[in-house]
Design a protein around this motif. Sequence first.
Motif, PDB file in Angstrom:
ATOM      1  N   GLU A 155       0.831  -1.204   0.000  1.00  0.00           N
ATOM      2  CA  GLU A 155       0.000   0.000   0.000  1.00  0.00           C
ATOM      3  C   GLU A 155       0.868   1.259   0.000  1.00  0.00           C
ATOM      4  O   GLU A 155       0.623   2.205  -0.741  1.00  0.00           O
ATOM      5  CB  GLU A 155      -0.906  -0.015   1.238  1.00  0.00           C
ATOM      6  N   TYR A 156       1.908   1.237   0.828  1.00  0.00           N
ATOM      7  CA  TYR A 156       2.772   2.406   0.938  1.00  0.00           C
ATOM      8  C   TYR A 156       3.576   2.629  -0.347  1.00  0.00           C
ATOM      9  O   TYR A 156       3.738   3.752  -0.800  1.00  0.00           O
ATOM     10  CB  TYR A 156       3.698   2.239   2.146  1.00  0.00           C
ATOM     11  N   ILE A 157       4.046   1.541  -0.930  1.00  0.00           N
ATOM     12  CA  ILE A 157       4.779   1.653  -2.204  1.00  0.00           C
ATOM     13  C   ILE A 157       3.861   2.217  -3.281  1.00  0.00           C
ATOM     14  O   ILE A 157       4.278   3.063  -4.078  1.00  0.00           O
ATOM     15  CB  ILE A 157       5.352   0.284  -2.627  1.00  0.00           C
ATOM     16  N   ALA A 158       2.609   1.767  -3.297  1.00  0.00           N
ATOM     17  CA  ALA A 158       1.642   2.272  -4.276  1.00  0.00           C
ATOM     18  C   ALA A 158       1.477   3.785  -4.137  1.00  0.00           C
ATOM     19  O   ALA A 158       1.405   4.508  -5.144  1.00  0.00           O
ATOM     20  CB  ALA A 158       0.299   1.565  -4.104  1.00  0.00           C
ATOM     21  N   LYS A 159       1.461   4.268  -2.905  1.00  0.00           N
ATOM     22  CA  LYS A 159       1.342   5.714  -2.679  1.00  0.00           C
ATOM     23  C   LYS A 159       2.604   6.440  -3.145  1.00  0.00           C
ATOM     24  O   LYS A 159       2.524   7.501  -3.762  1.00  0.00           O
ATOM     25  CB  LYS A 159       1.075   6.002  -1.205  1.00  0.00           C
ATOM     26  N   ILE A 160       3.765   5.873  -2.837  1.00  0.00           N
ATOM     27  CA  ILE A 160       5.032   6.506  -3.243  1.00  0.00           C
ATOM     28  C   ILE A 160       5.129   6.589  -4.764  1.00  0.00           C
ATOM     29  O   ILE A 160       5.514   7.613  -5.323  1.00  0.00           O
ATOM     30  CB  ILE A 160       6.243   5.731  -2.677  1.00  0.00           C
ATOM     31  N   LEU A 161       4.750   5.497  -5.443  1.00  0.00           N
ATOM     32  CA  LEU A 161       4.898   5.429  -6.904  1.00  0.00           C
ATOM     33  C   LEU A 161       3.668   5.922  -7.657  1.00  0.00           C
ATOM     34  O   LEU A 161       3.666   5.951  -8.883  1.00  0.00           O
ATOM     35  CB  LEU A 161       5.218   3.986  -7.323  1.00  0.00           C
ATOM     36  N   LYS A 162       2.622   6.285  -6.904  1.00  0.00           N
ATOM     37  CA  LYS A 162       1.381   6.793  -7.495  1.00  0.00           C
ATOM     38  C   LYS A 162       0.783   5.785  -8.484  1.00  0.00           C
ATOM     39  O   LYS A 162       0.542   6.100  -9.653  1.00  0.00           O
ATOM     40  CB  LYS A 162       1.595   8.141  -8.187  1.00  0.00           C
ATOM     41  N   CYS A 163       0.594   4.558  -8.023  1.00  0.00           N
ATOM     42  CA  CYS A 163      -0.030   3.525  -8.836  1.00  0.00           C
ATOM     43  C   CYS A 163      -0.835   2.610  -7.913  1.00  0.00           C
ATOM     44  O   CYS A 163      -0.822   2.789  -6.703  1.00  0.00           O
ATOM     45  CB  CYS A 163       1.005   2.740  -9.634  1.00  0.00           C
ATOM     46  N   SER A 164      -1.530   1.635  -8.473  1.00  0.00           N
ATOM     47  CA  SER A 164      -2.358   0.750  -7.658  1.00  0.00           C
ATOM     48  C   SER A 164      -1.498  -0.311  -6.963  1.00  0.00           C
ATOM     49  O   SER A 164      -0.382  -0.611  -7.398  1.00  0.00           O
ATOM     50  CB  SER A 164      -3.405   0.062  -8.531  1.00  0.00           C
ATOM     51  N   GLU A 165      -2.051  -0.899  -5.896  1.00  0.00           N
ATOM     52  CA  GLU A 165      -1.363  -1.986  -5.205  1.00  0.00           C
ATOM     53  C   GLU A 165      -1.171  -3.171  -6.140  1.00  0.00           C
ATOM     54  O   GLU A 165      -0.150  -3.849  -6.098  1.00  0.00           O
ATOM     55  CB  GLU A 165      -2.156  -2.438  -3.975  1.00  0.00           C
ATOM     56  N   GLY A 166      -2.167  -3.422  -6.993  1.00  0.00           N
ATOM     57  CA  GLY A 166      -2.069  -4.517  -7.958  1.00  0.00           C
ATOM     58  C   GLY A 166      -0.890  -4.328  -8.898  1.00  0.00           C
ATOM     59  O   GLY A 166      -0.160  -5.285  -9.200  1.00  0.00           O
ATOM     60  N   THR A 167      -0.675  -3.096  -9.332  1.00  0.00           N
ATOM     61  CA  THR A 167       0.457  -2.788 -10.203  1.00  0.00           C
ATOM     62  C   THR A 167       1.766  -3.023  -9.456  1.00  0.00           C
ATOM     63  O   THR A 167       2.708  -3.593 -10.002  1.00  0.00           O
ATOM     64  CB  THR A 167       0.375  -1.327 -10.703  1.00  0.00           C
ATOM     65  N   VAL A 168       1.808  -2.611  -8.190  1.00  0.00           N
ATOM     66  CA  VAL A 168       3.010  -2.813  -7.373  1.00  0.00           C
ATOM     67  C   VAL A 168       3.311  -4.304  -7.247  1.00  0.00           C
ATOM     68  O   VAL A 168       4.442  -4.749  -7.471  1.00  0.00           O
ATOM     69  CB  VAL A 168       2.852  -2.174  -5.969  1.00  0.00           C
ATOM     70  N   LYS A 169       2.285  -5.103  -6.905  1.00  0.00           N
ATOM     71  CA  LYS A 169       2.474  -6.546  -6.741  1.00  0.00           C
ATOM     72  C   LYS A 169       2.945  -7.188  -8.040  1.00  0.00           C
ATOM     73  O   LYS A 169       3.831  -8.052  -8.034  1.00  0.00           O
ATOM     74  CB  LYS A 169       1.178  -7.196  -6.262  1.00  0.00           C
ATOM     75  N   SER A 170       2.366  -6.756  -9.145  1.00  0.00           N
ATOM     76  CA  SER A 170       2.744  -7.291 -10.454  1.00  0.00           C
ATOM     77  C   SER A 170       4.200  -6.952 -10.776  1.00  0.00           C
ATOM     78  O   SER A 170       4.967  -7.799 -11.233  1.00  0.00           O
ATOM     79  CB  SER A 170       1.806  -6.728 -11.518  1.00  0.00           C
ATOM     80  N   ARG A 171       4.578  -5.697 -10.527  1.00  0.00           N
ATOM     81  CA  ARG A 171       5.962  -5.272 -10.796  1.00  0.00           C
ATOM     82  C   ARG A 171       6.949  -6.028  -9.902  1.00  0.00           C
ATOM     83  O   ARG A 171       8.019  -6.420 -10.357  1.00  0.00           O
ATOM     84  CB  ARG A 171       6.115  -3.765 -10.570  1.00  0.00           C
ATOM     85  N   ILE A 172       6.573  -6.209  -8.635  1.00  0.00           N
ATOM     86  CA  ILE A 172       7.456  -6.934  -7.718  1.00  0.00           C
ATOM     87  C   ILE A 172       7.630  -8.375  -8.180  1.00  0.00           C
ATOM     88  O   ILE A 172       8.739  -8.907  -8.204  1.00  0.00           O
ATOM     89  CB  ILE A 172       6.926  -6.870  -6.272  1.00  0.00           C
ATOM     90  N   SER A 173       6.535  -8.991  -8.587  1.00  0.00           N
ATOM     91  CA  SER A 173       6.609 -10.374  -9.063  1.00  0.00           C
ATOM     92  C   SER A 173       7.522 -10.485 -10.281  1.00  0.00           C
ATOM     93  O   SER A 173       8.411 -11.344 -10.336  1.00  0.00           O
ATOM     94  CB  SER A 173       5.200 -10.873  -9.412  1.00  0.00           C
ATOM     95  N   ARG A 174       7.336  -9.592 -11.255  1.00  0.00           N
ATOM     96  CA  ARG A 174       8.186  -9.618 -12.456  1.00  0.00           C
ATOM     97  C   ARG A 174       9.631  -9.276 -12.116  1.00  0.00           C
ATOM     98  O   ARG A 174      10.563  -9.875 -12.649  1.00  0.00           O
ATOM     99  CB  ARG A 174       7.640  -8.653 -13.520  1.00  0.00           C
TER     100      ARG A 174
END
Length: 196
Positions: A155-174
Motif C-alpha cells: 500500500e505504501y509503495i503504491a502511494k510513493i509510486l502513485k499507482c495501484s497496489e495490484g500494479t506494485v504486486k505485479s511489478r514486484i513479481s516480475r
Amino acid sequence: MDEQTLIERAKQGDVEAFEILINEHQKRIYNIAFKMLGNQEDALDLSQEVLIKIFKNIHKFHGSSKFSTWVYRVATNTCLDEIKKRRKHTTYSIDERMQTEDGDLATDIPDTSPTPEATAIQKDIQKILYDGINQLGDEHKKVIILRDLNGFSYEYIAKILKCSEGTVKSRISRARKRLKKILSENMELFDGFIVK
C-alpha cells in the motif's frame, strides 16, 4: 507541535520546524540512498541533496498523500536520477580500490561480520545482489528496493509510486523473477543461498 503545523512553518522558511519535521525520516532517506547507490559516502551526499530538495520544494507538498510518502518519493526519484547520471559516466565497483593523489583508497562498504570468511562471502553476495538489482529496469529496481530492501508495505509503495497496489504486486513479481534469473547465473557463489 503537530506535523501539519510543522509543515506550514517549514513552508514559511522556518528551518527549526523543518529539522523537527524531517528528523524521523533522515535514517530512512539514508537507507534508500545506500541501498540504491551501494556505498556510504554517496548515500550521505545524496541524503543531504534530498533534504535540500525537500526543504526547497516543501511548498509543493499539498497534503494529497502523507508527508512521509512524499518524502520517500523525492528520495527514490533523486536516487534514480543520480543512477541515470552515473550510467553516462565512468563508474567504479564498490569493491575496487581507487587511485587518488594521496595513494590507494579503499571504497569497500565496512562490514562487521565476525570472520574474514563470512565477510568475503557476504561481500560476494552483496555485490552480486546489487549488480543484479542494477541490471533491472528503473520500474523494477524501485519496487525491489522499496519492498525487499526497505520493507515498505504494498500500500505504501503504491502511494510513493502513485499507482495501484495490484500494479506494485505485479511489478514486484516480475522484478523478482528477473532478479532470480540474473542471480542464478552467479549461483555458484551463493553456496546454497536461494532467491525466493
